[in-house]
Design a protein around this motif. Structure first.
Motif, short mmCIF file in Angstrom:
data_model
loop_
_atom_site.label_atom_id
_atom_site.label_comp_id
_atom_site.label_asym_id
_atom_site.label_seq_id
_atom_site.Cartn_x
_atom_site.Cartn_y
_atom_site.Cartn_z
N HIS A 125 8.53 9.82 -3.99
CA HIS A 125 8.24 10.29 -2.63
C HIS A 125 6.93 9.72 -2.13
N LEU A 126 5.88 9.73 -2.98
CA LEU A 126 4.58 9.22 -2.58
C LEU A 126 4.64 7.72 -2.31
N VAL A 127 5.32 6.99 -3.19
CA VAL A 127 5.43 5.55 -3.01
C VAL A 127 6.19 5.23 -1.73
N ALA A 128 7.26 5.98 -1.47
CA ALA A 128 8.05 5.76 -0.26
C ALA A 128 7.22 6.00 0.99
N ARG A 129 6.38 7.07 0.94
CA ARG A 129 5.55 7.37 2.10
C ARG A 129 4.52 6.26 2.32
N SER A 130 3.92 5.79 1.21
CA SER A 130 2.95 4.69 1.31
C SER A 130 3.61 3.45 1.88
N GLN A 131 4.79 3.10 1.32
CA GLN A 131 5.50 1.92 1.80
C GLN A 131 5.88 2.07 3.26
N SER A 132 6.19 3.30 3.67
CA SER A 132 6.53 3.54 5.06
C SER A 132 5.35 3.27 5.97
N PHE A 133 4.16 3.79 5.60
CA PHE A 133 2.96 3.52 6.37
C PHE A 133 2.69 2.02 6.42
N GLU A 134 2.72 1.38 5.26
CA GLU A 134 2.41 -0.04 5.20
C GLU A 134 3.47 -0.88 5.93
N ALA A 135 4.72 -0.49 5.79
CA ALA A 135 5.79 -1.22 6.47
C ALA A 135 5.63 -1.12 7.98
N THR A 136 5.25 0.07 8.45
CA THR A 136 5.04 0.26 9.89
C THR A 136 3.90 -0.61 10.39
N MET A 137 2.80 -0.63 9.62
CA MET A 137 1.66 -1.43 10.02
C MET A 137 2.01 -2.92 10.04
N ALA A 138 2.71 -3.36 8.98
CA ALA A 138 3.09 -4.77 8.91
C ALA A 138 4.05 -5.14 10.05
N LYS A 139 4.97 -4.23 10.35
CA LYS A 139 5.93 -4.49 11.42
C LYS A 139 5.24 -4.62 12.77
N GLN A 140 4.12 -3.88 12.93
CA GLN A 140 3.37 -3.95 14.18
C GLN A 140 2.33 -5.08 14.16
N GLY A 141 2.34 -5.86 13.09
CA GLY A 141 1.49 -7.04 13.05
C GLY A 141 0.12 -6.84 12.45
N LEU A 142 -0.17 -5.65 11.88
CA LEU A 142 -1.47 -5.42 11.26
C LEU A 142 -1.54 -6.16 9.92
N VAL A 143 -2.76 -6.42 9.46
CA VAL A 143 -2.95 -7.18 8.23
C VAL A 143 -3.89 -6.45 7.28
N ASP A 144 -3.73 -6.74 6.00
CA ASP A 144 -4.61 -6.22 4.95
C ASP A 144 -5.94 -6.97 5.04
N VAL A 145 -7.04 -6.26 5.27
CA VAL A 145 -8.32 -6.95 5.49
C VAL A 145 -8.76 -7.75 4.28
N GLN A 146 -8.38 -7.32 3.06
CA GLN A 146 -8.79 -8.05 1.87
C GLN A 146 -8.03 -9.36 1.70
N LYS A 147 -6.91 -9.51 2.41
CA LYS A 147 -6.21 -10.80 2.41
C LYS A 147 -6.88 -11.76 3.38
N VAL A 148 -7.60 -11.22 4.36
CA VAL A 148 -8.36 -12.05 5.29
C VAL A 148 -9.70 -12.44 4.67
N ASP A 149 -10.33 -11.47 3.98
CA ASP A 149 -11.60 -11.72 3.29
C ASP A 149 -11.62 -10.92 1.99
N PRO A 150 -11.33 -11.57 0.86
CA PRO A 150 -11.27 -10.87 -0.43
C PRO A 150 -12.61 -10.31 -0.91
N THR A 151 -13.72 -10.73 -0.29
CA THR A 151 -15.03 -10.22 -0.72
C THR A 151 -15.33 -8.84 -0.14
N ILE A 152 -14.55 -8.40 0.84
CA ILE A 152 -14.75 -7.07 1.42
C ILE A 152 -14.23 -6.02 0.42
#
Length: 223
Positions: free
Chosen positions: A15-42
């Motif tokens: 359930h927790l993993v599904a909820r996390s994936q849901s949040f992340e999937a929604t963000m990715a679908k709306q075009g948001l990005v993981d900041v550490q993939k833009v700058d791994p030093t953050i």
């Protein structure tokens, strides 16, 4: 009928993993990005994925990565670059970034005793939406090379005048903040301004990549 404890634990984890994936999937679908993939030093330590926050509860579950709109993430990378150029041993440490509106309601409802105008100093009304809900705001500090946050005079999410950038001069004169604490805040503010962010009056840790009005015009709220 009692559920086997092992099966119950497995169900809860799924359930927790599904909820996390849901949040992340929604963000990715709306075009948001993981900041550490833009700058791994953050560095990232999402406080609402822990109990170390003003609610005292894990609000985000397994969502532990910081997401932002691409333009905001790029601004954060520029701020990080500036910080490291001028303070090579320091790093940005993100406490919160894009926030689902479902989580915004939990934060809003955690302050029922504050008058609404006072509450909005610290938590935006979910009906209007926070700039965090659009992926255009970030809460953060500066950490040393060991990942330890610098002394900013208060903890993250401290509700009171000690956290107000607008009151720092008088708080220094009153002996409630030290010059070193203010200097540390200035290191953060300078880097964030160089990246294109704007600070706010009541929280030393909060910065906006856009105004709420502009964010509403360009982006959708993350639900």
């Amino acid at each position: 009928m009692r559920l086997n404890p092992i099966l119950f634990a497995l169900f809860s984890l799924v359930h927790l993993v599904a909820r996390s994936q849901s949040f992340e999937a929604t963000m990715a679908k709306q075009g948001l990005v993981d900041v550490q993939k833009v700058d791994p030093t953050i560095l990232v330590d999402l406080k609402y994925s822990t109990t170390d926050n003003f609610v005292g509860k894990d609000v985000y579950g397994d969502l532990t990565r910081a997401y932002m709109q691409p333009m905001a993430a790029q601004k954060l990378a520029e701020a990080s670059k500036y910080l490291q150029a001028h303070h090579p041993t320091l790093r940005l440490l993100v406490y919160d970034a894009a926030r689902p509106r479902t989580a915004q309601w939990k934060l809003w409802n955690a302050l029922p005793d504050l008058p609404e105008n006072e509450r909005q100093k610290y938590v935006a009304d979910p009906r209007k939406g926070s700039i965090h809900n659009y992926g255009c705001a970030v809460d953060l500090t500066v950490a040393n090379q060991d990942g330890k946050p610098l002394d900013m005079g208060t903890k993250y999410d401290f509700f009171g005048e000690l956290a107000y950038p607008s009151r720092e001069n008088e708080l220094l004169k009153a002996g409630k903040l030290t010059q070193q604490q203010i200097d540390n805040r200035q290191i953060l503010r300078t880097a964030m301004r160089q990246g294109g962010f704007s600070p706010i009056e009541f929280e030393w840790w909060h910065f906006n990549a856009l105004s709420r009005e502009k964010a509403k015009m360009v982006f959708r709220i993350v639900d």
